[in-house]
Structures are given as structure tokens and as C-alpha cells.
Motif scaffolding. Structure first.
Motif, PDB file in Angstrom:
ATOM      1  N   UNK A   1       6.776  -3.099  23.092  1.00  0.00           N
ATOM      2  CA  UNK A   1       6.382  -4.029  24.143  1.00  0.00           C
ATOM      3  C   UNK A   1       7.430  -5.076  24.486  1.00  0.00           C
ATOM      4  N   UNK A   2       7.073  -6.044  25.264  1.00  0.00           N
ATOM      5  CA  UNK A   2       5.723  -6.396  25.696  1.00  0.00           C
ATOM      6  C   UNK A   2       5.203  -5.615  26.907  1.00  0.00           C
ATOM      7  N   UNK A   3       6.072  -4.941  27.682  1.00  0.00           N
ATOM      8  CA  UNK A   3       5.622  -4.211  28.865  1.00  0.00           C
ATOM      9  C   UNK A   3       5.517  -2.724  28.583  1.00  0.00           C
ATOM     10  N   UNK A   4       4.592  -2.065  29.253  1.00  0.00           N
ATOM     11  CA  UNK A   4       4.497  -0.609  29.184  1.00  0.00           C
ATOM     12  C   UNK A   4       5.686  -0.006  29.937  1.00  0.00           C
ATOM     13  N   UNK A   5       6.088   1.190  29.529  1.00  0.00           N
ATOM     14  CA  UNK A   5       7.190   1.904  30.172  1.00  0.00           C
ATOM     15  C   UNK A   5       6.621   3.199  30.753  1.00  0.00           C
ATOM     16  N   UNK A   6       6.709   3.399  32.076  1.00  0.00           N
ATOM     17  CA  UNK A   6       6.136   4.609  32.658  1.00  0.00           C
ATOM     18  C   UNK A   6       6.891   5.878  32.289  1.00  0.00           C
ATOM     19  N   UNK A   7       8.173   5.764  31.972  1.00  0.00           N
ATOM     20  CA  UNK A   7       9.010   6.920  31.610  1.00  0.00           C
ATOM     21  C   UNK A   7      10.343   6.383  31.114  1.00  0.00           C
ATOM     22  N   UNK A   8      10.902   7.046  30.120  1.00  0.00           N
ATOM     23  CA  UNK A   8      12.251   6.741  29.646  1.00  0.00           C
ATOM     24  C   UNK A   8      12.925   8.068  29.338  1.00  0.00           C
ATOM     25  N   UNK A   9      14.233   8.035  29.147  1.00  0.00           N
ATOM     26  CA  UNK A   9      14.979   9.240  28.804  1.00  0.00           C
ATOM     27  C   UNK A   9      15.742   9.015  27.512  1.00  0.00           C
ATOM     28  N   UNK A  10      15.706  10.012  26.636  1.00  0.00           N
ATOM     29  CA  UNK A  10      16.385   9.949  25.347  1.00  0.00           C
ATOM     30  C   UNK A  10      17.395  11.097  25.273  1.00  0.00           C
TER      31      UNK A  10
ATOM     32  N   UNK B   1       5.035   5.310  27.962  1.00  0.00           N
ATOM     33  CA  UNK B   1       5.009   4.631  26.664  1.00  0.00           C
ATOM     34  C   UNK B   1       4.226   3.333  26.816  1.00  0.00           C
ATOM     35  N   UNK B   2       3.018   3.270  26.256  1.00  0.00           N
ATOM     36  CA  UNK B   2       2.234   2.045  26.359  1.00  0.00           C
ATOM     37  C   UNK B   2       2.899   0.914  25.587  1.00  0.00           C
ATOM     38  N   UNK B   3       2.601  -0.311  25.968  1.00  0.00           N
ATOM     39  CA  UNK B   3       3.092  -1.458  25.196  1.00  0.00           C
ATOM     40  C   UNK B   3       2.450  -1.397  23.821  1.00  0.00           C
ATOM     41  N   UNK B   4       3.245  -1.586  22.795  1.00  0.00           N
ATOM     42  CA  UNK B   4       2.767  -1.568  21.405  1.00  0.00           C
ATOM     43  C   UNK B   4       2.092  -0.262  21.023  1.00  0.00           C
ATOM     44  N   UNK B   5       2.735   0.868  21.377  1.00  0.00           N
ATOM     45  CA  UNK B   5       2.148   2.133  20.986  1.00  0.00           C
ATOM     46  C   UNK B   5       3.123   3.287  21.059  1.00  0.00           C
TER      47      UNK B   5
ATOM     48  N   UNK C   1      18.001   5.867  29.461  1.00  0.00           N
ATOM     49  CA  UNK C   1      17.346   5.149  30.555  1.00  0.00           C
ATOM     50  C   UNK C   1      16.026   4.621  30.033  1.00  0.00           C
ATOM     51  N   UNK C   2      15.773   3.343  30.244  1.00  0.00           N
ATOM     52  CA  UNK C   2      14.568   2.711  29.688  1.00  0.00           C
ATOM     53  C   UNK C   2      13.545   2.373  30.760  1.00  0.00           C
ATOM     54  N   UNK C   3      13.485   3.165  31.797  1.00  0.00           N
ATOM     55  CA  UNK C   3      12.462   2.975  32.813  1.00  0.00           C
ATOM     56  C   UNK C   3      12.624   1.696  33.604  1.00  0.00           C
ATOM     57  N   UNK C   4      13.838   1.173  33.700  1.00  0.00           N
ATOM     58  CA  UNK C   4      14.080  -0.063  34.421  1.00  0.00           C
ATOM     59  C   UNK C   4      13.785  -1.314  33.612  1.00  0.00           C
ATOM     60  N   UNK C   5      13.454  -1.140  32.349  1.00  0.00           N
ATOM     61  CA  UNK C   5      13.141  -2.267  31.471  1.00  0.00           C
ATOM     62  C   UNK C   5      14.398  -2.778  30.774  1.00  0.00           C
TER      63      UNK C   5
END
Length: 156
Positions: free
Chosen positions: A57-66, A99-103, A129-133
């Protein structure tokens, strides 16, 4: 609240088009803290990787790339799961899904063939890429693990 759109294209194919919304932080960009945990097993010329992305968290991430990068070349032909694409001789990039916040997110399972039969490989895992976070703690989303050809699981 701030909204941004990210489009990732490789080789002419669009991998993701994501709208990011969340609470704005300092500088107007939402923050998240991505981490990766899992295991890797090597037997002969085959490597099995189980990878679970998570977000502290603290924000949810709709998509990221690893990105998963090996110290040795992968075999030319691979069968990759949906959401993963080969990006080089030694690299694969996978989308994490939401990726939900804290999960935790959905586990990514990769079974890859190596070009040769090395006694060991180094596997590097990193967010590309961290979904713009903004991720201010990069220590837990960049992992290096040595995997020996023993059939044992090496955790990270």
C-alpha cells in the motif's frame, strides 16, 4: 483524486492499457509498495518459478509488470502463461494483475526450459512498471536468487 493511463507496447503488441486512480500523494502521484515472494527449482534444463506479487500500500495497483532475468539463455521455444511475454534471450516480463492495497496478488507460475544444462543460474526479479505508482521502497521488489541444479526449492 488523480487519473492516469499507461499503455505498454513491445514489438508492436499492446500488453496493457490501464487507468490508475487512487489517493494522490506528495507530488500528486499515488504510492504503493510492491514486493515479490516465491520459489525457484531447477532440474537439468528446466526451471520452475512460483512468484506471488504483493502490495504493502497505501494505494491499490490495477496492474504492474515484473521482469525475470536469468544468467543463462533460455531455450528458443517456451510455453508462457497468459500475461507473460519473452522480451530477450534471457528475459520474460509478466503482468501481475490487480494488486490490492495491503494484500497479495495472483501467483505467477512459470516453467521454462534453459538452452543448456548449467549447474546453477542466477535469477533476478524486478518491477519494470508499477502501474503509475511511486514505490519509495525498492528493496523488496528487486530480488536476486541463486538456483542450483539440485531439484531443491530456493525461496525468495
Amino acid at each position: 483524486m488523480r487519473t492516469t493511463t499507461k499503455v505498454l507496447a513491445m514489438g508492436g503488441a499492446v500488453l496493457a492499457a490501464v487507468t490508475v486512480t487512487g489517493p494522490a500523494r506528495a507530488g500528486g502521484v499515488p504510492e504503493a509498495d510492491l514486493a515479490f515472494h516465491g520459489s525457484a527449482v531447477m532440474e537439468g534444463d528446466r526451471v520452475e518459478v512460483q512468484l506471488t506479487p504483493s502490495n504493502h500500500g497505501p494505494s491499490a495497483v490495477p496492474e504492474a509488470d515484473v521482469r525475470l532475468r536469468w544468467s543463462v539463455p533460455l531455450a528458443d521455444r517456451q510455453i508462457l502463461p497468459v500475461g507473460c511475454v519473452r522480451t530477450g534471450e534471457r528475459e520474460v516480463v509478466c503482468g501481475t494483475g490487480p494488486l490490492p492495497a495491503d494484500g497479495p496478488g495472483q501467483r505467477i507460475d512459470l516453467g521454462l526450459m534453459l538452452r543448456d544444462r548449467p549447474q546453477e543460474v542466477r535469477l533476478e526479479i524486478a518491477t519494470v512498471w508499477s502501474g503509475g505508482m511511486v514505490d519509495r521502497d525498492r528493496t523488496n521488489d528487486q530480488v536476486r536468487v541463486l538456483v542450483l541444479d539440485t531439484g531443491d526449492a530456493y525461496s525468495f
